[in-house]
Design a protein around this motif. Structure first.
Motif, mmCIF file in Angstrom:
data_model
loop_
_atom_site.group_PDB
_atom_site.id
_atom_site.type_symbol
_atom_site.label_atom_id
_atom_site.label_comp_id
_atom_site.label_asym_id
_atom_site.label_seq_id
_atom_site.Cartn_x
_atom_site.Cartn_y
_atom_site.Cartn_z
ATOM 1 N N PRO A 72 0.824 -1.205 0.000
ATOM 2 C CA PRO A 72 0.000 0.000 0.000
ATOM 3 C C PRO A 72 0.865 1.265 0.000
ATOM 4 O O PRO A 72 1.993 1.264 0.481
ATOM 5 C CB PRO A 72 -0.784 -0.108 1.305
ATOM 6 N N PHE A 73 0.316 2.334 -0.576
ATOM 7 C CA PHE A 73 0.939 3.647 -0.480
ATOM 8 C C PHE A 73 -0.165 4.699 -0.475
ATOM 9 O O PHE A 73 -1.272 4.467 -0.939
ATOM 10 C CB PHE A 73 1.950 3.886 -1.610
ATOM 11 N N VAL A 74 0.159 5.859 0.104
ATOM 12 C CA VAL A 74 -0.821 6.938 0.236
ATOM 13 C C VAL A 74 -0.427 8.079 -0.689
ATOM 14 O O VAL A 74 0.735 8.479 -0.749
ATOM 15 C CB VAL A 74 -0.899 7.434 1.694
ATOM 16 N N TYR A 75 -1.419 8.590 -1.406
ATOM 17 C CA TYR A 75 -1.224 9.748 -2.274
ATOM 18 C C TYR A 75 -2.422 10.661 -2.087
ATOM 19 O O TYR A 75 -3.563 10.236 -2.277
ATOM 20 C CB TYR A 75 -1.096 9.314 -3.734
ATOM 21 N N ASN B 254 -3.938 11.730 0.562
ATOM 22 C CA ASN B 254 -4.860 11.180 1.561
ATOM 23 C C ASN B 254 -5.710 10.013 1.071
ATOM 24 O O ASN B 254 -6.703 9.671 1.686
ATOM 25 C CB ASN B 254 -5.763 12.282 2.131
ATOM 26 N N GLU B 255 -5.337 9.411 -0.037
ATOM 27 C CA GLU B 255 -6.040 8.227 -0.522
ATOM 28 C C GLU B 255 -5.050 7.074 -0.600
ATOM 29 O O GLU B 255 -3.913 7.255 -1.024
ATOM 30 C CB GLU B 255 -6.648 8.500 -1.902
ATOM 31 N N THR B 256 -5.469 5.885 -0.180
ATOM 32 C CA THR B 256 -4.582 4.722 -0.167
ATOM 33 C C THR B 256 -4.776 3.908 -1.437
ATOM 34 O O THR B 256 -5.902 3.589 -1.823
ATOM 35 C CB THR B 256 -4.841 3.848 1.072
ATOM 36 N N ASP C 259 -2.618 0.628 -3.863
ATOM 37 C CA ASP C 259 -1.629 -0.427 -3.693
ATOM 38 C C ASP C 259 -0.973 -0.718 -5.032
ATOM 39 O O ASP C 259 -1.505 -0.404 -6.078
ATOM 40 C CB ASP C 259 -2.198 -1.681 -3.047
#
Length: 77
Positions: free
Chosen positions: A14-17, A19-21, A23
């Motif tokens: 997973p990663f956040v960009y 404020n949205e996650t 993957d």
């Protein structure tokens, strides 16, 4: 290509960009634990291409260099 004696692991990270996650997919050839050499992280071209044409690099795992193939998940996809 992809020696059957080399362990293969895959999964999603997973990663956040903004404020949205999201993957992204990854595949590891070789062992990351207890390794003596730095891994090679491979990013394929894209978006829209797969990592298939980069699979010959997985042969490096047979000489102790772990190879990590990463998918490219772009936030706008």
């Amino acid at each position: 290509m992809a020696d059957p004696s080399v362990p293969v692991t895959d999964g999603h990270a997973p990663f956040v960009y903004e404020n949205e996650t999201f993957d992204t997919y990854f595949k590891v050839f070789g062992q990351l634990d207890g390794r003596t050499r730095d891994p090679l992280v491979v990013l394929h071209g894209g978006p829209g291409l797969t990592h298939d044409y980069m699979l010959p690099l997985s042969d490096l795992a047979t000489v102790g260099i772990p190879v990590i193939l990463c998918g490219q998940r772009h936030p706008w996809c």
